[in-house]
Write a protein that holds these residues in place. Structure first.
Motif, PDB file in Angstrom:
ATOM      1  N   THR A  70       0.855  -1.192   0.000  1.00  0.00           N
ATOM      2  CA  THR A  70       0.000   0.000   0.000  1.00  0.00           C
ATOM      3  C   THR A  70       0.883   1.232   0.000  1.00  0.00           C
ATOM      4  O   THR A  70       1.996   1.220   0.535  1.00  0.00           O
ATOM      5  CB  THR A  70      -0.936   0.050   1.226  1.00  0.00           C
ATOM      6  OG1 THR A  70      -0.160   0.222   2.432  1.00  0.00           O
ATOM      7  CG2 THR A  70      -1.769  -1.219   1.331  1.00  0.00           C
ATOM      8  N   SER A  72       0.396   5.515   0.533  1.00  0.00           N
ATOM      9  CA  SER A  72      -0.509   6.606   0.893  1.00  0.00           C
ATOM     10  C   SER A  72       0.253   7.923   0.967  1.00  0.00           C
ATOM     11  O   SER A  72       1.408   7.964   1.388  1.00  0.00           O
ATOM     12  CB  SER A  72      -1.177   6.342   2.255  1.00  0.00           C
ATOM     13  OG  SER A  72      -1.882   5.120   2.244  1.00  0.00           O
ATOM     14  N   ALA A  97      -4.552  11.191  -8.216  1.00  0.00           N
ATOM     15  CA  ALA A  97      -5.843  10.505  -8.329  1.00  0.00           C
ATOM     16  C   ALA A  97      -5.907   9.697  -9.625  1.00  0.00           C
ATOM     17  O   ALA A  97      -6.462   8.586  -9.654  1.00  0.00           O
ATOM     18  CB  ALA A  97      -6.982  11.510  -8.267  1.00  0.00           C
ATOM     19  N   SER A 100      -4.504   6.450  -9.166  1.00  0.00           N
ATOM     20  CA  SER A 100      -5.168   5.665  -8.107  1.00  0.00           C
ATOM     21  C   SER A 100      -4.323   5.595  -6.840  1.00  0.00           C
ATOM     22  O   SER A 100      -4.290   4.571  -6.140  1.00  0.00           O
ATOM     23  CB  SER A 100      -5.490   4.248  -8.606  1.00  0.00           C
ATOM     24  OG  SER A 100      -6.362   4.296  -9.722  1.00  0.00           O
ATOM     25  N   ASP A 102      -3.681   6.810  -3.066  1.00  0.00           N
ATOM     26  CA  ASP A 102      -4.516   7.247  -1.944  1.00  0.00           C
ATOM     27  C   ASP A 102      -3.946   8.527  -1.339  1.00  0.00           C
ATOM     28  O   ASP A 102      -2.803   8.544  -0.869  1.00  0.00           O
ATOM     29  CB  ASP A 102      -4.555   6.131  -0.899  1.00  0.00           C
ATOM     30  CG  ASP A 102      -5.593   6.382   0.185  1.00  0.00           C
ATOM     31  OD1 ASP A 102      -6.499   7.195  -0.044  1.00  0.00           O
ATOM     32  OD2 ASP A 102      -5.486   5.745   1.254  1.00  0.00           O
ATOM     33  N   HIS A 104      -4.556  11.505   1.537  1.00  0.00           N
ATOM     34  CA  HIS A 104      -5.265  11.937   2.730  1.00  0.00           C
ATOM     35  C   HIS A 104      -5.035  13.441   2.899  1.00  0.00           C
ATOM     36  O   HIS A 104      -3.884  13.876   3.059  1.00  0.00           O
ATOM     37  CB  HIS A 104      -4.758  11.204   3.968  1.00  0.00           C
ATOM     38  CG  HIS A 104      -4.892   9.714   3.897  1.00  0.00           C
ATOM     39  ND1 HIS A 104      -5.949   9.034   4.459  1.00  0.00           N
ATOM     40  CD2 HIS A 104      -4.096   8.776   3.310  1.00  0.00           C
ATOM     41  CE1 HIS A 104      -5.804   7.742   4.226  1.00  0.00           C
ATOM     42  NE2 HIS A 104      -4.687   7.557   3.533  1.00  0.00           N
ATOM     43  N   ARG A 150      -4.680   5.842  10.047  1.00  0.00           N
ATOM     44  CA  ARG A 150      -4.180   4.940   9.011  1.00  0.00           C
ATOM     45  C   ARG A 150      -3.677   3.643   9.629  1.00  0.00           C
ATOM     46  O   ARG A 150      -3.954   2.548   9.135  1.00  0.00           O
ATOM     47  CB  ARG A 150      -3.064   5.635   8.220  1.00  0.00           C
ATOM     48  CG  ARG A 150      -2.425   4.774   7.126  1.00  0.00           C
ATOM     49  CD  ARG A 150      -3.425   4.380   6.089  1.00  0.00           C
ATOM     50  NE  ARG A 150      -2.825   3.588   5.018  1.00  0.00           N
ATOM     51  CZ  ARG A 150      -3.478   2.685   4.322  1.00  0.00           C
ATOM     52  NH1 ARG A 150      -4.761   2.442   4.578  1.00  0.00           N
ATOM     53  NH2 ARG A 150      -2.863   2.012   3.361  1.00  0.00           N
TER      54      ARG A 150
END
Length: 408
Positions: A70, A72, A97, A100, A102, A104, A150
């Motif tokens: 992952t 972020s 975006a 894709s 992520d 925050h 998170r």
């Protein structure tokens, strides 16, 4: 070692070139990245963190470093950023975006945002001596809370990648591989640390990596201005960031960016640099913010403790007759001034198709007005204290009182 091979640790060796700096960044990410399934990037929108973010995504997409399970991005939106940087951040968020990734958006709670805290709750603007509350409240604490949220959804920990940069000295003093002294190694200018400083309650679950630690500042400008915007390296909207720092003269100007109208900075060097660019000249009214914050610290706009102040344990406060919060009149005056500055900028922005200034949005304005209407005062203040320019008998730290010699 071959005679022709570059020894980056040798004293007097030539300066690192751009490709060499990138290669060392790749080495750091290859060395430490695979130990962590989950990565995050702490991104402020400034030059170093933006270079770090865009380079990192490029290296992952190009297959030059391993892709984590992952990934972020944590964008620290203080609501006080310089408009060019805020606009560039918005474009980069859109670019992320499409990939894709992520993102925050990390903001302080409404009542703790800079404008609401001052104009709604009446807390005086921060200063460097006695009341420096802003950085922790609108940036550090929200980031820590976002990381907690998170981590609540992740097994194990996370590798937080930061834009901390100290230049080539971090290479030549052989400290690249060193971690924080708290982890059993020398405390120094390390690429990698196993604990995120200031992250209360998160010990052991966050490691940090600063893969641009060794970059020269000219390499940051080169990446933002020429490399990152190229399709080959990701087609990033970073040119505006370099321009915000001074464009081709950015390295010589070396402007430090921060909050617009920052009460803690002696000069508005970054804003002055931005205003030299015709594209951003309509932001000139923003120069009125710093004088406003300075004015709000004056005694006529604030309350003062009138006499001996006793604490809950019965002891006498060390700072009797201290100045305190802003009066309602001062808050309303300042709110009108800020909205006028914002309106003056946006009148031109709408006419010329420029990015709008967003110092106070509708939600924040409504909350400020609601707090004033509710007669809100900071903790420890009732609102019946005199204004700080009211003549009073002198009170000393031991509680003794010296009456005024002249009574009007």
């Amino acid at each position: 070692m071959c005679a022709a091979q570059l020894d980056i640790f040798a004293g007097g060796s030539r300066r690192l070139q751009m490709t060499e700096s990138i290669e060392l960044t790749i080495q750091s990410l290859q060395a430490y990245g695979p130990d962590h399934d989950h990565w995050g990037v702490a991104w402020s929108g400034g030059k170093d963190s933006s270079a770090t973010l865009t380079l990192l995504v490029y290296l992952i997409e190009a297959g030059k470093i391993p892709r984590p399970k992952t990934f972020s991005v944590f964008y620290a939106d203080t609501r006080q950023e310089l408009p060019p940087l805020a606009a560039a951040a918005g474009q980069i968020i859109d670019d992320l975006a499409t990939r894709s990734i992520d993102v925050h958006i990390v903001r302080a709670p409404l009542d703790k945002r800079f404008m609401v805290y001052i104009l709604g709750r009446g807390v005086p603007p921060p200063n460097n001596n006695t009341l420096r509350w802003c950085t922790r409240q609108i940036k550090i604490d929200p980031m820590e809370e976002a990381l907690r949220r998170r981590l609540d959804r992740l097994p194990g920990g996370i590798l937080m990648i930061t834009g901390v940069r100290q230049g080539e000295s971090a290479i030549r003093d052989r400290r690249i591989e060193m971690s924080c002294g708290k982890d059993g190694a020398e405390c120094g200018q390390g690429w990698y640390q196993q604990v995120l400083p200031n992250a209360r309650g998160l010990r052991g679950r966050i490691a940090t990596l600063a893969p641009l630690l060794h970059w020269r500042v000219c390499h940051v400008w080169e990446w933002l201005k020429h490399w990152a915007p190229a399709a080959e390296f990701g087609d990033w909207s970073t040119t505006a960031i370099a321009d915000a720092y001074g464009g081709a003269e950015a390295e010589e100007i070396n402007a430090r960016t921060g909050c617009v109208g920052c009460p803690l900075a002696e000069k508005e060097k970054a804003l002055e640099t931005i205003l030299l660019n015709p594209r951003w000249s309509y932001l000139a009214p923003l120069k009125g913010l710093k004088p406003l914050w300075r004015e709000l610290r004056e005694p006529r706009h604030r309350l003062r403790k009138p006499g001996v102040e006793r604490l809950k344990d019965g002891s006498i406060a060390k700072n009797p007759q201290r100045m305190g919060p802003l009066t309602f009149e001062a808050r309303l005056m300042a709110l009108d001034r800020v909205l006028t500055i914002q309106g003056d900028c946006n009148e031109v922005a709408r006419r010329e198709g420029r990015p709008l200034v967003d110092l106070i949005n509708a939600e924040e304005e409504a909350r400020i007005c609601a707090l004033i209407a509710a007669e809100t005062w900071p903790q420890g203040w009732d609102g019946d204290e005199p204004t700080a320019d009211t003549p009073l008998d002198a009170v000393f730290r031991d509680g003794t009182v010296q009456p005024r010699l002249i009574v009007e």
